[in-house]
Scaffold this active site. Structure first.
Site, PDB file in Angstrom:
ATOM      1  N   ARG A   1      12.368  -0.283   1.773  1.00 32.88           N
ATOM      2  CA  ARG A   1      11.632   0.873   2.300  1.00 32.88           C
ATOM      3  C   ARG A   1      12.360   2.186   2.063  1.00 32.88           C
ATOM      4  NH1 ARG A   1       7.769   0.029   6.685  1.00 32.88           N
ATOM      5  NH2 ARG A   1       7.317  -2.174   6.722  1.00 32.88           N
TER       6      ARG A   1
ATOM      7  N   ASP B   1      -1.029   4.172  10.302  1.00 35.18           N
ATOM      8  CA  ASP B   1      -0.877   3.430  11.558  1.00 35.18           C
ATOM      9  C   ASP B   1      -1.390   4.216  12.763  1.00 35.18           C
ATOM     10  OD1 ASP B   1       0.243   1.324  10.217  1.00 35.18           O
ATOM     11  OD2 ASP B   1       2.047   1.202  11.458  1.00 35.18           O
TER      12      ASP B   1
ATOM     13  N   ARG C   1      14.268  -8.952  11.776  1.00 30.41           N
ATOM     14  CA  ARG C   1      14.235  -8.524  10.368  1.00 30.41           C
ATOM     15  C   ARG C   1      15.657  -8.460   9.843  1.00 30.41           C
ATOM     16  NH1 ARG C   1      10.396  -3.247  10.898  1.00 30.41           N
ATOM     17  NH2 ARG C   1       9.517  -3.718   8.886  1.00 30.41           N
TER      18      ARG C   1
ATOM     19  N   GLU D   1       7.850  16.599  11.119  1.00 34.11           N
ATOM     20  CA  GLU D   1       8.410  15.267  11.362  1.00 34.11           C
ATOM     21  C   GLU D   1       9.413  15.348  12.516  1.00 34.11           C
ATOM     22  OE1 GLU D   1       8.385  11.877  10.352  1.00 34.11           O
ATOM     23  OE2 GLU D   1      10.073  11.770  11.734  1.00 34.11           O
TER      24      GLU D   1
HETATM   25  C1  LIG Z   1       7.799  -6.261  10.511  1.00 34.71           C
HETATM   26  C2  LIG Z   1       6.830  -5.449   9.698  1.00 34.71           C
HETATM   27  C3  LIG Z   1       6.610  -5.778   8.357  1.00 34.71           C
HETATM   28  C4  LIG Z   1       5.680  -5.078   7.596  1.00 34.71           C
HETATM   29  N1  LIG Z   1       5.474  -5.426   6.292  1.00 34.71           N
HETATM   30  C5  LIG Z   1       4.560  -4.766   5.560  1.00 34.71           C
HETATM   31  C6  LIG Z   1       4.354  -5.112   4.192  1.00 34.71           C
HETATM   32  O1  LIG Z   1       4.990  -5.995   3.632  1.00 34.71           O
HETATM   33  N2  LIG Z   1       3.415  -4.421   3.497  1.00 34.71           N
HETATM   34  C7  LIG Z   1       2.695  -3.395   4.051  1.00 34.71           C
HETATM   35  O2  LIG Z   1       1.850  -2.797   3.352  1.00 34.71           O
HETATM   36  N3  LIG Z   1       2.875  -3.040   5.340  1.00 34.71           N
HETATM   37  C8  LIG Z   1       3.797  -3.698   6.100  1.00 34.71           C
HETATM   38  N4  LIG Z   1       3.999  -3.338   7.390  1.00 34.71           N
HETATM   39  C9  LIG Z   1       3.192  -2.224   7.950  1.00 34.71           C
HETATM   40  C10 LIG Z   1       3.755  -0.887   7.515  1.00 34.71           C
HETATM   41  O3  LIG Z   1       5.139  -0.871   7.755  1.00 34.71           O
HETATM   42  C11 LIG Z   1       3.090   0.238   8.285  1.00 34.71           C
HETATM   43  O4  LIG Z   1       1.686   0.098   8.198  1.00 34.71           O
HETATM   44  C12 LIG Z   1       3.485   1.605   7.698  1.00 34.71           C
HETATM   45  O5  LIG Z   1       4.881   1.729   7.576  1.00 34.71           O
HETATM   46  C13 LIG Z   1       2.957   2.703   8.601  1.00 34.71           C
HETATM   47  O6  LIG Z   1       3.271   3.937   8.035  1.00 34.71           O
HETATM   48  P1  LIG Z   1       2.884   5.279   8.762  1.00 34.71           P
HETATM   49  O7  LIG Z   1       3.378   6.363   7.881  1.00 34.71           O
HETATM   50  O8  LIG Z   1       1.463   5.264   9.176  1.00 34.71           O
HETATM   51  O9  LIG Z   1       3.701   5.241  10.129  1.00 34.71           O
HETATM   52  P2  LIG Z   1       5.290   5.295  10.359  1.00 34.71           P
HETATM   53  O10 LIG Z   1       6.027   4.630   9.257  1.00 34.71           O
HETATM   54  O11 LIG Z   1       5.504   4.803  11.739  1.00 34.71           O
HETATM   55  O12 LIG Z   1       5.652   6.836  10.271  1.00 34.71           O
HETATM   56  C14 LIG Z   1       5.325   7.723  11.310  1.00 34.71           C
HETATM   57  C15 LIG Z   1       6.231   8.940  11.192  1.00 34.71           C
HETATM   58  O13 LIG Z   1       5.819   9.887  12.173  1.00 34.71           O
HETATM   59  C16 LIG Z   1       6.953  10.358  12.873  1.00 34.71           C
HETATM   60  N5  LIG Z   1       6.483  10.702  14.222  1.00 34.71           N
HETATM   61  C17 LIG Z   1       6.125   9.852  15.219  1.00 34.71           C
HETATM   62  N6  LIG Z   1       5.718  10.541  16.297  1.00 34.71           N
HETATM   63  C18 LIG Z   1       5.807  11.859  15.964  1.00 34.71           C
HETATM   64  C19 LIG Z   1       5.494  13.077  16.660  1.00 34.71           C
HETATM   65  N7  LIG Z   1       5.008  13.070  17.910  1.00 34.71           N
HETATM   66  N8  LIG Z   1       5.692  14.255  16.021  1.00 34.71           N
HETATM   67  C20 LIG Z   1       6.169  14.285  14.742  1.00 34.71           C
HETATM   68  N9  LIG Z   1       6.474  13.152  14.042  1.00 34.71           N
HETATM   69  C21 LIG Z   1       6.283  11.968  14.644  1.00 34.71           C
HETATM   70  C22 LIG Z   1       7.939   9.199  12.847  1.00 34.71           C
HETATM   71  O14 LIG Z   1       9.274   9.650  13.021  1.00 34.71           O
HETATM   72  C23 LIG Z   1       7.691   8.620  11.463  1.00 34.71           C
HETATM   73  O15 LIG Z   1       8.480   9.233  10.478  1.00 34.71           O
HETATM   74  C24 LIG Z   1       4.941  -4.003   8.174  1.00 34.71           C
HETATM   75  C25 LIG Z   1       5.180  -3.636   9.504  1.00 34.71           C
HETATM   76  C26 LIG Z   1       6.118  -4.350  10.265  1.00 34.71           C
HETATM   77  C27 LIG Z   1       6.337  -3.935  11.706  1.00 34.71           C
END
Ligand SMILES: Cc1cc2nc3c(=O)[nH]c(=O)nc-3n(C[C@H](O)[C@H](O)[C@H](O)COP(=O)(O)OP(=O)(O)OC[C@H]3O[C@@H](n4cnc5c(N)ncnc54)[C@H](O)[C@@H]3O)c2cc1C
Length: 429
Positions: A111, A309, A193, A33
């Protein structure tokens, strides 16, 4: 314990739920991370029945953590309500135009608090922090994947899962730096937000709106509110469409002031102005990016796979992007375990990672890329911009109901079983 190791890049909802799901299936995992510690922003996130089913498949502790910290609509009469939709524009009092339910109602969590609960399920030391991935190399000879970090160090794993979010470095490896899907695109919407104290919200707009989930609609703008923290706080997200574009594609947030929010929602009913005045004087606005213009053509390359994502970043109008991350984790963990179990010695040598990732891609890509497009559409519905819907609340209700049904009635367990059958077929041929 199988003698292979999976590296997970990123410790958001996707990376942490996948790590839990694999760890409790006896599979070695290390998380890399970029941040200095586990952490999430102080905002709300909601999950529907599909996400909760996926949590249970990942590990019962994930669902238990969610149940401990979730907040539902506070009024029993709104137990199953996802959102009440209100015409919030113009003068006068808010009026509910229609209601969309989803079998479980609105279930929001803070969150940071949810993540804190999830992390307790992981063993100490499973995550290496301050490790920002810069590039990835697949080494043909010993079939290891080498992960390079920006601090000059590197690590090896048998396979890598990129859970590194919307600006994923792992995605760039999978699709190629020059591919149009290497980077997300701006959707033309941005969001403010805020979390506001429940008592203030009740005083400003009354109990019904403060204590339950509401979608406040208007031309080119909408705001959603729902209770979090067991009703101590109201999560408020205000979206605006603007033709101005976003000045810096590398920075997804920029500072804003309450006055900006008031200006963007000028012309909305007085109760909206009252809600806005409860936010802090300074806040950030978030550019809403997604992978809708250039969806990735594959979720994997060799022994490197994308999840969450990183694979299918979506705008948030379905409130389901995080839930889909957990669906992904449930399916991939099921497949990896199935691959281990089909090996006679169960030690995990020569795990057919490419077949596992191909089955994952086949199971997940169509559904998650549909979400990206559908989310854009319903975001436009809320702002009376969707083609063929405009401000027609009857059509809007039909469209939203149908699409929310596709999200929330999905049978994740069945998807896992079908993915396993697909993997078995691939391994036979
Ligand atoms: C305004 C808003 C409201 C939302 N509301 C909802 C909701 O109500 N319900 C829902 O289901 N979804 C919601 N979402 C969507 C949801 O937040 C995302 O789909 C989810 O948080 C994505 O999770 P993730 O773990 O894929 O990515 P992230 O949460 O972006 O995590 C990625 C992680 O990787 C790390 N990282 C990044 N690049 C690197 C790298 N090169 N090397 C090492 N680590 C790295 C980051 O630091 C982070 O910790 C919302 C999104 C937004 C923007």
């Amino acid at each position: 314990m199988p003698n292979f190791e999976i590296a997970i890049v990123g410790a958001g909802i996707a990376g942490v739920t996948l790590a839990i799901a694999l760890h409790y299936r006896g599979i070695n995992v290390t998380i890399y991370e970029s941040a200095r510690a586990f952490g999430e922003i102080g905002a709300g996130v909601a999950f529907g029945p599909n996400a909760v089913q996926a949590m249970r498949i990942c590990h019962e502790g994930v669902e238990q953590a969610f149940q401990r910290v979730r907040t539902r609509n506070i009024w029993p009469s709104k137990e199953k309500v996802w959102f009440d939709y209100v015409d919030a524009y113009g003068q006068g009092e808010p009026k509910i135009e229609f209601t969309v339910s989803n079998g479980m109602g609105q279930s929001g969590v803070h969150r940071a608090i949810f993540l804190e609960q999830l992390v307790k399920l992981l063993p100490e030391g499973i995550a290496k922090f301050s490790k920002r991935v810069s590039s990835i190399e697949e080494n043909g000879a010993d079939k290891k994947v080498v992960i390079h970090f920006t601090d000059g160090t590197s690590a090896e794993a048998d396979a890598v899962v990129g859970c590194d979010g919307i600006k994923s470095a792992v995605r760039r490896h999978v699709v190629g730096e020059d591919s149009p899907s290497a980077w997300p695109g701006y959707t033309g919407k941005y969001a403010y937000r805020a979390l506001v104290p429940m008592s203030d919200a009740i005083e400003a707009v009354g109990k019904e709106i403060a204590e339950n989930a509401f979608m406040h609609m208007g031309p080119d703008g909408h705001m959603l509110t729902f209770p979090v923290n067991h009703g101590a706080l109201v999560n408020l997200v205000a979206f605006k469409t603007s033709s101005e574009g976003w000045d810096d594609p590398l920075r997804m947030t920029k500072p804003a002031r309450q006055e900006d929010l008031l200006r963007d929602f000028a012309g909305y009913k007085p109760y909206i102005q009252k809600l806005i005045k409860l936010t802090k004087p300074e806040m950030d606005i978030w550019a809403i990016y997604d992978l809708g213009d250039h969806p990735v053509s594959t979720f994997y390359k060799g022994r490197v796979c994308l999840l969450g994502d990183a694979a299918h970043a979506t705008s948030p109008h379905h409130g389901a992007g995080g839930g889909f991350c957990i669906e992904d984790s449930a399916v991939l963990a099921t497949l990896l375990l199935a691959a281990v179990e089909t090996r006679a010695d169960k030690e995990g040598k020569d795990i057919p990672f490419e077949s596992v990732f191909a089955a994952f891609d086949a199971s997940r890509r169509e559904r998650s890329q549909w979400l990206v497009q559908s989310s854009r559409f319903i975001g436009d519905c809320y702002q009376w911009r969707a083609e063929g819907v405009d401000r027609d609340f009857v059509r809007m209700e039909e469209e939203i109901n149908r699409r929310v049904g596709i999200v929330s009635t999905f049978d994740v367990m069945d998807a896992c079983e079908k993915a396993k059958e697909d993997l078995a077929r691939r391994l036979r041929t």
